[in-house]
Design a protein around this motif. Sequence first.
Motif, PDB file in Angstrom:
ATOM      1  N   MET A   1       0.817  -1.195   0.000  1.00 19.11           N
ATOM      2  CA  MET A   1       0.000   0.000   0.000  1.00 19.11           C
ATOM      3  C   MET A   1       0.863   1.263   0.000  1.00 19.11           C
ATOM      4  SD  MET A   1      -3.063   1.010  -0.021  1.00 19.11           S
ATOM      5  CE  MET A   1      -4.175   2.285   0.457  1.00 19.11           C
ATOM      6  N   ILE A   2       1.967   1.219   0.751  1.00 21.59           N
ATOM      7  CA  ILE A   2       2.862   2.374   0.791  1.00 21.59           C
ATOM      8  C   ILE A   2       3.440   2.643  -0.595  1.00 21.59           C
ATOM      9  CG2 ILE A   2       5.030   3.257   1.776  1.00 21.59           C
ATOM     10  CD1 ILE A   2       2.745   3.287   3.739  1.00 21.59           C
ATOM     11  N   THR A   3       3.750   1.599  -1.341  1.00 26.96           N
ATOM     12  CA  THR A   3       4.285   1.771  -2.688  1.00 26.96           C
ATOM     13  C   THR A   3       3.292   2.473  -3.587  1.00 26.96           C
ATOM     14  OG1 THR A   3       5.527  -0.279  -2.385  1.00 26.96           O
ATOM     15  CG2 THR A   3       5.311   0.539  -4.630  1.00 26.96           C
ATOM     16  N   ILE A   4       2.038   2.113  -3.483  1.00 30.44           N
ATOM     17  CA  ILE A   4       0.994   2.770  -4.291  1.00 30.44           C
ATOM     18  C   ILE A   4       0.895   4.241  -3.930  1.00 30.44           C
ATOM     19  CG2 ILE A   4      -1.480   2.839  -4.759  1.00 30.44           C
ATOM     20  CD1 ILE A   4      -1.469  -0.217  -4.379  1.00 30.44           C
ATOM     21  N   LEU A   5       0.984   4.561  -2.641  1.00 31.72           N
ATOM     22  CA  LEU A   5       0.922   5.959  -2.213  1.00 31.72           C
ATOM     23  C   LEU A   5       2.136   6.747  -2.703  1.00 31.72           C
ATOM     24  CD1 LEU A   5      -0.460   5.569   1.417  1.00 31.72           C
ATOM     25  CD2 LEU A   5      -1.677   6.333  -0.620  1.00 31.72           C
ATOM     26  N   LYS A   6       3.313   6.115  -2.714  1.00 35.07           N
ATOM     27  CA  LYS A   6       4.504   6.790  -3.230  1.00 35.07           C
ATOM     28  C   LYS A   6       4.403   7.031  -4.728  1.00 35.07           C
ATOM     29  CE  LYS A   6       7.827   5.483   0.272  1.00 35.07           C
ATOM     30  NZ  LYS A   6       9.149   4.936   0.545  1.00 35.07           N
TER      31      LYS A   6
ATOM     32  N   ILE B   1      -1.106  16.677   2.320  1.00 33.89           N
ATOM     33  CA  ILE B   1      -1.960  16.393   3.472  1.00 33.89           C
ATOM     34  C   ILE B   1      -2.562  14.994   3.395  1.00 33.89           C
ATOM     35  CG2 ILE B   1      -4.035  17.101   4.717  1.00 33.89           C
ATOM     36  CD1 ILE B   1      -3.429  19.983   3.764  1.00 33.89           C
ATOM     37  N   VAL B   2      -3.240  14.687   2.308  1.00 36.61           N
ATOM     38  CA  VAL B   2      -3.993  13.436   2.220  1.00 36.61           C
ATOM     39  C   VAL B   2      -3.071  12.217   2.152  1.00 36.61           C
ATOM     40  CG1 VAL B   2      -5.642  12.132   0.841  1.00 36.61           C
ATOM     41  CG2 VAL B   2      -5.986  14.582   1.204  1.00 36.61           C
ATOM     42  N   ILE B   3      -2.093  12.235   1.262  1.00 36.01           N
ATOM     43  CA  ILE B   3      -1.224  11.061   1.106  1.00 36.01           C
ATOM     44  C   ILE B   3      -0.404  10.779   2.369  1.00 36.01           C
ATOM     45  CG2 ILE B   3       0.747  10.133  -0.178  1.00 36.01           C
ATOM     46  CD1 ILE B   3      -0.511  11.244  -2.694  1.00 36.01           C
ATOM     47  N   PRO B   4       0.222  11.788   3.004  1.00 31.99           N
ATOM     48  CA  PRO B   4       0.927  11.466   4.258  1.00 31.99           C
ATOM     49  C   PRO B   4       0.002  10.922   5.350  1.00 31.99           C
ATOM     50  CG  PRO B   4       1.705  13.543   3.405  1.00 31.99           C
ATOM     51  CD  PRO B   4       0.536  13.143   2.570  1.00 31.99           C
TER      52      PRO B   4
ATOM     53  N   ILE C   1      -3.862  19.614  -5.995  1.00 28.51           N
ATOM     54  CA  ILE C   1      -2.658  18.782  -6.010  1.00 28.51           C
ATOM     55  C   ILE C   1      -1.873  18.946  -4.713  1.00 28.51           C
ATOM     56  CG2 ILE C   1      -0.373  18.544  -7.080  1.00 28.51           C
ATOM     57  CD1 ILE C   1      -1.731  18.942  -9.782  1.00 28.51           C
ATOM     58  N   ILE C   2      -1.738  20.178  -4.237  1.00 28.33           N
ATOM     59  CA  ILE C   2      -0.984  20.413  -3.002  1.00 28.33           C
ATOM     60  C   ILE C   2      -1.679  19.763  -1.809  1.00 28.33           C
ATOM     61  CG2 ILE C   2      -0.270  22.212  -1.375  1.00 28.33           C
ATOM     62  CD1 ILE C   2       0.319  23.950  -3.894  1.00 28.33           C
TER      63      ILE C   2
ATOM     64  N   LEU D   1       1.608  13.046  -8.734  1.00 26.31           N
ATOM     65  CA  LEU D   1       1.159  14.397  -8.372  1.00 26.31           C
ATOM     66  C   LEU D   1       2.299  15.402  -8.503  1.00 26.31           C
ATOM     67  CD1 LEU D   1      -1.114  13.618  -5.312  1.00 26.31           C
ATOM     68  CD2 LEU D   1      -1.842  14.416  -7.565  1.00 26.31           C
ATOM     69  N   ASP D   2       3.519  15.013  -8.151  1.00 27.49           N
ATOM     70  CA  ASP D   2       4.676  15.895  -8.324  1.00 27.49           C
ATOM     71  C   ASP D   2       4.918  16.195  -9.800  1.00 27.49           C
ATOM     72  OD1 ASP D   2       5.191  16.113  -5.622  1.00 27.49           O
ATOM     73  OD2 ASP D   2       6.678  14.495  -5.601  1.00 27.49           O
ATOM     74  N   VAL D   3       4.819  15.181 -10.633  1.00 30.71           N
ATOM     75  CA  VAL D   3       5.008  15.369 -12.076  1.00 30.71           C
ATOM     76  C   VAL D   3       3.924  16.293 -12.633  1.00 30.71           C
ATOM     77  CG1 VAL D   3       4.949  14.192 -14.313  1.00 30.71           C
ATOM     78  CG2 VAL D   3       6.254  13.217 -12.418  1.00 30.71           C
TER      79      VAL D   3
END
Length: 97
Positions: free
Chosen positions: A1-6, A86-89, A80-81, A12-14
Amino acid sequence: MITILKILQLLLDVAFFIMLVHIVMSWLINFNVLNLRQPIVAQIWDGLNRLLEPIYTPIRRMLPNTGALDLAPLVLFIIIIILRDIVIPDLARAVLM
């Protein structure tokens, strides 16, 4: 799951940097620093527009008409920000618990 979030965070960064390039390029075109008659500039501009317009269009439909001021990139930046910072962390912390 962590890999999917990364992976999601990387995407999102791209997207953030592609939008940043699009906005800076639009300013340079409007102030006649870049010219759309140059083939490479026209190709990059067309590619960025084809990539981002399908994302901007639904946002523009929800926003009020502001004339020449396009607020869709700003709204997408904020989304995106919020997702990236906020959401992903928070999801990552929830998964680790």
